[in-house]
Design an enzyme around this catalytic site. Structure first.
Site, PDB file in Angstrom:
ATOM      1  N   LYS A 169       0.860  -1.186   0.000  1.00  0.00           N
ATOM      2  CA  LYS A 169       0.000   0.000   0.000  1.00  0.00           C
ATOM      3  C   LYS A 169       0.898   1.238   0.000  1.00  0.00           C
ATOM      4  O   LYS A 169       1.358   1.708   1.038  1.00  0.00           O
ATOM      5  CB  LYS A 169      -0.939   0.056   1.210  1.00  0.00           C
ATOM      6  N   GLU A 244       9.576   1.618  10.612  1.00  0.00           N
ATOM      7  CA  GLU A 244      10.657   2.603  10.417  1.00  0.00           C
ATOM      8  C   GLU A 244      10.014   3.968  10.416  1.00  0.00           C
ATOM      9  O   GLU A 244       9.281   4.319   9.497  1.00  0.00           O
ATOM     10  CB  GLU A 244      11.366   2.340   9.096  1.00  0.00           C
ATOM     11  N   CYS A 278      13.945  10.912   6.614  1.00  0.00           N
ATOM     12  CA  CYS A 278      13.789  10.431   7.985  1.00  0.00           C
ATOM     13  C   CYS A 278      15.082  10.554   8.778  1.00  0.00           C
ATOM     14  O   CYS A 278      15.081  10.905   9.948  1.00  0.00           O
ATOM     15  CB  CYS A 278      13.322   8.985   7.973  1.00  0.00           C
ATOM     16  N   GLU A 378       9.817  16.417  14.649  1.00  0.00           N
ATOM     17  CA  GLU A 378      10.254  16.241  13.262  1.00  0.00           C
ATOM     18  C   GLU A 378       9.495  17.239  12.394  1.00  0.00           C
ATOM     19  O   GLU A 378       8.268  17.211  12.342  1.00  0.00           O
ATOM     20  CB  GLU A 378       9.968  14.807  12.798  1.00  0.00           C
TER      21      GLU A 378
HETATM   22  P1  NAD Z   1       2.755   9.044   6.775  1.00  0.00           P
HETATM   23  O1  NAD Z   1       3.008   8.341   8.047  1.00  0.00           O
HETATM   24  O2  NAD Z   1       1.791  10.143   6.743  1.00  0.00           O
HETATM   25  O3  NAD Z   1       2.278   7.999   5.672  1.00  0.00           O
HETATM   26  C1  NAD Z   1       2.999   6.815   5.397  1.00  0.00           C
HETATM   27  C2  NAD Z   1       2.066   5.776   4.819  1.00  0.00           C
HETATM   28  O4  NAD Z   1       1.134   5.373   5.833  1.00  0.00           O
HETATM   29  C3  NAD Z   1       1.228   6.275   3.644  1.00  0.00           C
HETATM   30  O5  NAD Z   1       1.145   5.249   2.679  1.00  0.00           O
HETATM   31  C4  NAD Z   1      -0.130   6.529   4.314  1.00  0.00           C
HETATM   32  O6  NAD Z   1      -1.206   6.460   3.405  1.00  0.00           O
HETATM   33  C5  NAD Z   1      -0.176   5.398   5.317  1.00  0.00           C
HETATM   34  N1  NAD Z   1      -1.139   5.552   6.419  1.00  0.00           N
HETATM   35  C6  NAD Z   1      -1.646   6.699   6.944  1.00  0.00           C
HETATM   36  N2  NAD Z   1      -2.521   6.404   7.942  1.00  0.00           N
HETATM   37  C7  NAD Z   1      -2.553   5.050   8.053  1.00  0.00           C
HETATM   38  C8  NAD Z   1      -3.267   4.146   8.905  1.00  0.00           C
HETATM   39  N3  NAD Z   1      -4.109   4.560   9.837  1.00  0.00           N
HETATM   40  N4  NAD Z   1      -3.048   2.828   8.756  1.00  0.00           N
HETATM   41  C9  NAD Z   1      -2.170   2.369   7.827  1.00  0.00           C
HETATM   42  N5  NAD Z   1      -1.487   3.175   6.979  1.00  0.00           N
HETATM   43  C10 NAD Z   1      -1.673   4.499   7.092  1.00  0.00           C
HETATM   44  O7  NAD Z   1       4.190   9.511   6.237  1.00  0.00           O
HETATM   45  P2  NAD Z   1       4.589  10.332   4.933  1.00  0.00           P
HETATM   46  O8  NAD Z   1       4.188  11.751   5.067  1.00  0.00           O
HETATM   47  O9  NAD Z   1       4.194   9.587   3.695  1.00  0.00           O
HETATM   48  O10 NAD Z   1       6.188  10.216   5.055  1.00  0.00           O
HETATM   49  C11 NAD Z   1       6.929  11.013   5.903  1.00  0.00           C
HETATM   50  C12 NAD Z   1       7.222  10.325   7.228  1.00  0.00           C
HETATM   51  O11 NAD Z   1       7.836   9.068   6.985  1.00  0.00           O
HETATM   52  C13 NAD Z   1       8.203  11.092   8.090  1.00  0.00           C
HETATM   53  O12 NAD Z   1       7.789  11.039   9.425  1.00  0.00           O
HETATM   54  C14 NAD Z   1       9.506  10.323   7.909  1.00  0.00           C
HETATM   55  O13 NAD Z   1      10.429  10.467   8.954  1.00  0.00           O
HETATM   56  C15 NAD Z   1       9.012   8.942   7.788  1.00  0.00           C
HETATM   57  N6  NAD Z   1      10.010   8.123   7.100  1.00  0.00           N
HETATM   58  C16 NAD Z   1      10.731   7.218   7.846  1.00  0.00           C
HETATM   59  C17 NAD Z   1      11.721   6.469   7.210  1.00  0.00           C
HETATM   60  C18 NAD Z   1      12.561   5.481   7.966  1.00  0.00           C
HETATM   61  O14 NAD Z   1      13.229   4.670   7.321  1.00  0.00           O
HETATM   62  N7  NAD Z   1      12.580   5.492   9.277  1.00  0.00           N
HETATM   63  C19 NAD Z   1      11.951   6.630   5.854  1.00  0.00           C
HETATM   64  C20 NAD Z   1      11.188   7.559   5.131  1.00  0.00           C
HETATM   65  C21 NAD Z   1      10.214   8.283   5.782  1.00  0.00           C
END
Ligand code: NAD
Length: 471
Positions: A169, A244, A278, A378
């Site tokens: 997803k 992550e 991240c 963040e």
């Molecule tokens: P997000 O958490 O808003 O979304 C990530 C994914 O989760 C999307 O596909 C979203 O549709 C899905 N999602 C949202 N609500 C959900 C739910 N209730 N249940 C299941 N899935 C759900 O993050 P974003 O804005 O896409 O990305 C940025 C964030 O990701 C930042 O916080 C960044 O630090 C983190 N990130 C972490 C890493 C790592 O390796 N640690 C890498 C890249 C990004």
């Protein structure tokens, strides 16, 4: 304008049951460049059912068959790198450094998994006990919009190497990249249902997948807030989790560091991917005794990080991904001033000459205390903070005084001293005199930056369950 109106279930591109159409924007122009028809709960359940049907056959494939499949995936992804590069810039304003430097990691994820698999022992016997490492079952991979291809490849590679089937997803914001990747999956001639792709909202598709009783494992990369929700959803059926999450990584400049070089690296890390990474080093810890030099070095390095058109190869920082993210980042810049930090460079509003697009002025605050919100939360935009410290002990204490623990950096001209400091830092990855880790080292976060690790045998084993048979 690209119209993406299909999901990928059971080896076929099909029209989703979901009917919502979401626009896709180019963040540099704010123009609509495409649209995606989003999957819904019905599609999510259909994808899990397909993955479950495929599991019986796929989980029994041999190592050799899986390696061949991973090799096909690697070349299918490699064939589409140019298309993915264009989509990354168009869809989220990725600048050339990111596209050229990090996207090629996507096909390598499959190569790495294949190499790991070749030497991995799934069964080991000692005395009268045999321990077999068995695939967990149906896995769900949920990915963020940033570096989407790398994360999708990482998760699918791990799942397939272990003998799991998978439902991906991806983020709604990266549908152009998702379409290209899905075509690559299709081109790799996988057995039907082994990989399924459903783009949809977190609150519908995400929730359904992470609470579905037939899903054994969720591998998630995204924000800490969503990670927390996923952990709750997964609790009822005790799904295995790899999470992550976010970060607020410190870059510790020790007082014997080559300051201009270390500051250059610190800014490169902090502003990486337009400040949306991240592991970005968003807290720069500077020795009080050399603070003036650090400030001077930042000022003289800033022109290399000017915001501009991401299609121009000379641009260091592109736009942030969305209007919502632009507003959020502006809010943090205002907050920094209200909290009493000193605005060294950047600030609110768009950079001069850029009156369209979600461009943020690359911003650095000095005089920051680690208890300010701009130092603790963040921001996910090009906003960095400089915190001064008196001695190594205080540097370590400040670096560790954070809810996050994804990555940390130490710069010093004394390797022994840098290592002593590194060993005290609470982060899954600690880097000395560098800002990029070894792509094959285990990667993941301590504390609220996550649970579990990708890569290495830890990554493969996160898709496996040990079974001990004695007798
Ligand atoms: P997000 O958490 O808003 O979304 C990530 C994914 O989760 C999307 O596909 C979203 O549709 C899905 N999602 C949202 N609500 C959900 C739910 N209730 N249940 C299941 N899935 C759900 O993050 P974003 O804005 O896409 O990305 C940025 C964030 O990701 C930042 O916080 C960044 O630090 C983190 N990130 C972490 C890493 C790592 O390796 N640690 C890498 C890249 C990004």
């Amino acid at each position: 304008m690209r119209k993406i109106h299909q999901v990928y279930i059971d080896g076929h591109f099909v029209t989703p049951h979901g009917t919502e159409i979401a626009p896709l924007y180019n963040p540099a122009s704010e123009q609509v460049v495409g649209e995606v028809r989003l999957a819904d709960e019905v599609d999510a359940r259909a994808a899990v059912a397909a993955a479950k049907r495929a599991l019986a056959g796929y989980s029994r494939t041999t190592k050799r068959e899986r390696i061949a499949l991973l090799e096909r995936l690697s070349s299918a992804f490699a064939d589409r790198l140019d298309d993915l590069k264009t989509a990354m810039t168009e869809e989220y304003g990725a600048v050339r450094g990111i596209v050229e430097g990090l996207l090629p990691l996507a096909p390598k994820m499959f190569d790495e998994a294949a190499a790991l698999l070749a030497s991995y022992e799934f069964r080991q016997t000692r005395g009268s006990t045999t321990v077999s490492m068995d695939p967990l079952g149906v896995a769900v991979a949920i990915t963020p919009w940033n570096l989407s291809a790398v994360f999708v490849a990482q998760k699918v590679a791990g799942a397939l190497a272990a003998g799991c089937t998978v439902v991906v997803k991806p983020s709604e914001l990266s549908a152009l990249q998702t379409q290209i990747m899905t075509e690559a999956f299709d081109a790799a001639d996988l057995p039907p249902g082994v990989v399924n792709v459903v783009t949809g909202r977190g609150a519908t598709v995400g929730d359904t997948l992470t609470s579905h009783p037939d899903v054994a494992k969720v591998d998630f990369t995204g924000s800490t807030a969503v990670g927390r929700q996923i952990m709750r959803n997964a609790a009822d059926t005790f799904k295995r989790l790899t999470l992550e999450l976010g970060g607020k990584s410190p870059t510790v400049l020790l007082d014997d560091a080559d300051i201009p070089a270390a500051v250059g690296a610190a800014l490169t890390s902090g502003f990486l991917n337009n400040g949306q990474t991240c592991f970005a080093g968003t807290r720069i810890l500077a020795p009080e005794s050399r603070l003036d030099e650090v400030v001077e070095a930042i000022e003289s390095a800033m022109p290399a990080f000017a915001a501009g058109d991401p299609t121009d190869p000379a641009t260091g920082v592109g736009p942030v991904v969305s209007q919502a993210q632009f507003d959020r980042v502006q809010g943090y810049i205002r907050l920094g001033k209200e909290e009493g930090a000193h605005l060294l460079t950047g600030g609110e509003g768009r950079p001069e000459g850029l009156d369209k697009g979600w461009f943020v002025k690359p911003t650095v605050f000095t005089g920051v205390r680690n208890d300010m919100r701009i130092a603790r939360e963040e921001i996910f935009g090009p906003v960095l903070v400089v915190i001064s410290y008196r001695d190594d002990d205080e540097a370590v204490a400040i670096a560790n005084d954070t809810p996050f623990g994804l990555q940390a950096h130490v710069f010093s001209s004394d390797a022994q001293r840098a290592r002593r400091v590194a060993e005290r830092l609470e982060a899954g990855t600690v880097l000395i005199n560098r800002i990029f880790g070894d792509p094959e080292a285990p990667f993941g976060g301590m504390k609220q930056s996550g649970i579990g690790r990708h890569h290495h045998t830890y990554g493969l084993e996160s898709y496996l369950e040990p079974r001990a048979i004695t007798g």
